[in-house]
Design a protein around this motif. Structure first.
Motif, short mmCIF file in Angstrom:
data_model
loop_
_atom_site.label_atom_id
_atom_site.label_comp_id
_atom_site.label_asym_id
_atom_site.label_seq_id
_atom_site.Cartn_x
_atom_site.Cartn_y
_atom_site.Cartn_z
N LEU A 190 -17.07 -33.38 9.70
CA LEU A 190 -17.17 -32.71 11.01
C LEU A 190 -16.82 -33.68 12.14
CD1 LEU A 190 -20.40 -30.59 10.52
CD2 LEU A 190 -18.10 -29.71 10.97
N LYS A 191 -17.36 -34.88 12.07
CA LYS A 191 -17.06 -35.90 13.09
C LYS A 191 -15.57 -36.19 13.13
CE LYS A 191 -18.42 -40.51 14.57
NZ LYS A 191 -19.23 -41.69 14.28
N PHE A 192 -14.96 -36.30 11.95
CA PHE A 192 -13.52 -36.55 11.89
C PHE A 192 -12.76 -35.46 12.64
CE2 PHE A 192 -9.40 -35.54 10.17
CZ PHE A 192 -8.74 -36.76 10.25
N PHE A 193 -13.00 -34.20 12.30
CA PHE A 193 -12.25 -33.11 12.90
C PHE A 193 -12.53 -32.96 14.39
CE2 PHE A 193 -11.64 -31.59 8.48
CZ PHE A 193 -10.25 -31.59 8.50
N ASN A 194 -13.69 -33.37 14.84
CA ASN A 194 -13.99 -33.30 16.27
C ASN A 194 -13.37 -34.44 17.06
OD1 ASN A 194 -15.47 -30.87 16.50
ND2 ASN A 194 -17.21 -31.86 15.53
N LYS A 195 -13.03 -35.56 16.41
CA LYS A 195 -12.49 -36.74 17.10
C LYS A 195 -11.01 -37.00 16.84
CE LYS A 195 -16.36 -39.69 17.92
NZ LYS A 195 -16.79 -41.08 17.82
N ALA A 196 -10.47 -36.46 15.77
CA ALA A 196 -9.10 -36.79 15.35
C ALA A 196 -8.07 -36.35 16.38
CB ALA A 196 -8.80 -36.13 14.01
N GLN A 197 -6.99 -37.11 16.43
CA GLN A 197 -5.87 -36.83 17.32
C GLN A 197 -4.67 -36.35 16.51
OE1 GLN A 197 -6.14 -37.26 20.77
NE2 GLN A 197 -8.29 -37.54 20.23
N ARG A 198 -3.88 -35.51 17.12
CA ARG A 198 -2.67 -35.01 16.46
C ARG A 198 -1.64 -36.13 16.36
NH1 ARG A 198 -0.24 -29.08 17.73
NH2 ARG A 198 1.14 -29.02 15.93
N VAL A 199 -0.97 -36.21 15.20
CA VAL A 199 0.06 -37.22 14.96
C VAL A 199 1.25 -36.56 14.27
CG1 VAL A 199 -1.52 -39.20 14.81
CG2 VAL A 199 -0.98 -37.90 12.74
N GLU A 207 1.53 -22.65 10.32
CA GLU A 207 1.85 -23.94 10.93
C GLU A 207 1.03 -25.06 10.27
OE1 GLU A 207 1.67 -26.16 15.31
OE2 GLU A 207 0.85 -24.15 15.09
N THR A 208 1.63 -26.24 10.13
CA THR A 208 0.92 -27.41 9.62
C THR A 208 0.72 -28.40 10.76
OG1 THR A 208 1.83 -27.16 7.40
CG2 THR A 208 0.93 -29.32 7.96
N ILE A 209 -0.50 -28.89 10.89
CA ILE A 209 -0.85 -29.89 11.90
C ILE A 209 -1.35 -31.12 11.17
CG2 ILE A 209 -2.49 -30.46 13.74
CD1 ILE A 209 -2.46 -27.53 14.54
N TYR A 210 -0.95 -32.30 11.67
CA TYR A 210 -1.36 -33.57 11.08
C TYR A 210 -2.28 -34.29 12.06
CZ TYR A 210 2.49 -32.46 8.02
OH TYR A 210 3.32 -31.82 7.13
N LEU A 211 -3.33 -34.90 11.53
CA LEU A 211 -4.33 -35.57 12.36
C LEU A 211 -4.60 -36.98 11.86
CD1 LEU A 211 -6.92 -32.64 12.45
CD2 LEU A 211 -5.29 -33.24 14.26
N TYR A 212 -5.11 -37.82 12.77
CA TYR A 212 -5.51 -39.18 12.42
C TYR A 212 -6.69 -39.58 13.29
CZ TYR A 212 -5.40 -44.29 12.17
OH TYR A 212 -5.74 -45.60 12.01
N GLN A 213 -7.64 -40.26 12.65
CA GLN A 213 -8.75 -40.87 13.37
C GLN A 213 -8.99 -42.23 12.76
OE1 GLN A 213 -12.77 -39.95 12.68
NE2 GLN A 213 -13.27 -41.35 14.30
N ARG A 214 -8.86 -43.27 13.56
CA ARG A 214 -8.94 -44.64 13.07
C ARG A 214 -10.37 -45.04 12.68
NH1 ARG A 214 -5.49 -48.79 13.35
NH2 ARG A 214 -6.32 -50.88 13.27
N ASP A 215 -11.35 -44.59 13.40
CA ASP A 215 -12.72 -45.05 13.22
C ASP A 215 -13.51 -44.16 12.28
OD1 ASP A 215 -14.97 -46.64 13.67
OD2 ASP A 215 -15.63 -45.39 15.35
N TYR A 216 -13.11 -44.15 11.00
CA TYR A 216 -13.85 -43.37 10.01
C TYR A 216 -14.83 -44.28 9.30
CZ TYR A 216 -10.13 -45.33 7.07
OH TYR A 216 -9.26 -46.17 6.43
N HIS A 217 -15.89 -43.71 8.74
CA HIS A 217 -16.95 -44.52 8.14
C HIS A 217 -17.26 -44.12 6.70
CE1 HIS A 217 -17.77 -46.51 11.92
NE2 HIS A 217 -17.67 -45.33 12.50
N TRP A 218 -16.26 -43.75 5.95
CA TRP A 218 -16.46 -43.45 4.54
C TRP A 218 -15.79 -44.53 3.70
CZ3 TRP A 218 -13.95 -39.27 7.34
CH2 TRP A 218 -12.57 -39.40 7.41
N PHE A 219 -16.10 -44.54 2.42
CA PHE A 219 -15.47 -45.49 1.51
C PHE A 219 -14.01 -45.09 1.31
CE2 PHE A 219 -14.17 -46.59 -2.85
CZ PHE A 219 -14.20 -47.96 -2.72
N ASP A 220 -13.12 -46.03 1.52
CA ASP A 220 -11.69 -45.79 1.35
C ASP A 220 -11.17 -46.70 0.23
OD1 ASP A 220 -8.98 -45.41 1.48
OD2 ASP A 220 -8.75 -46.15 3.53
#
Length: 118
Positions: free
Chosen positions: A37-46, A91-104
């Protein structure tokens, strides 16, 4: 956002992967509902290349999202902090959020240069 449903975590593009270690590592990508939820609320379109090339990872989670206005989308959220949304209008939309806090599992492998960013 109204609802976030049908969350499947720890998925991989397994039909492309022969490496069992990657599959095992991707199974550790388990973002919480709150993190998503935090990701989708903060992510920016790229642009799409950010998801498919620059920050590519085989590790993802998927689900459905519905907004208050009734529109909806299917989504794939990748461990790299990117996502793709397939809207109900096609339509397809692409998003990015740099400050994520999960294990990658594939952190430090991103970027277009020879050395990954970390």
């Amino acid at each position: 956002m109204k609802t976030l449903t049908d969350i499947d975590t720890g998925l991989t593009v397994s039909w492309l992967l022969k490496d069992e270690n990657i599959k095992e590592e991707c199974s550790k990508f388990q973002p919480t509902r709150e993190q998503i939820l935090k990701f989708f609320n903060k992510a920016q379109r790229v642009e799409g290349f950010v998801v498919t090339k620059d920050r590519y990872t085989p590790c993802f989670t998927s689900g459905q999202i519905t907004w208050r206005n009734g529109s909806s989308a299917s989504w794939n959220l990748y461990s790299s902090g990117t996502a793709s949304l397939l809207l109900d209008n096609g339509e397809t939309i692409y998003l990015y959020q740099r400050d994520y806090h999960w294990f990658d599992p594939t952190e430090c492998t991103y970027g277009l240069g020879d050395e990954g960013e970390c």
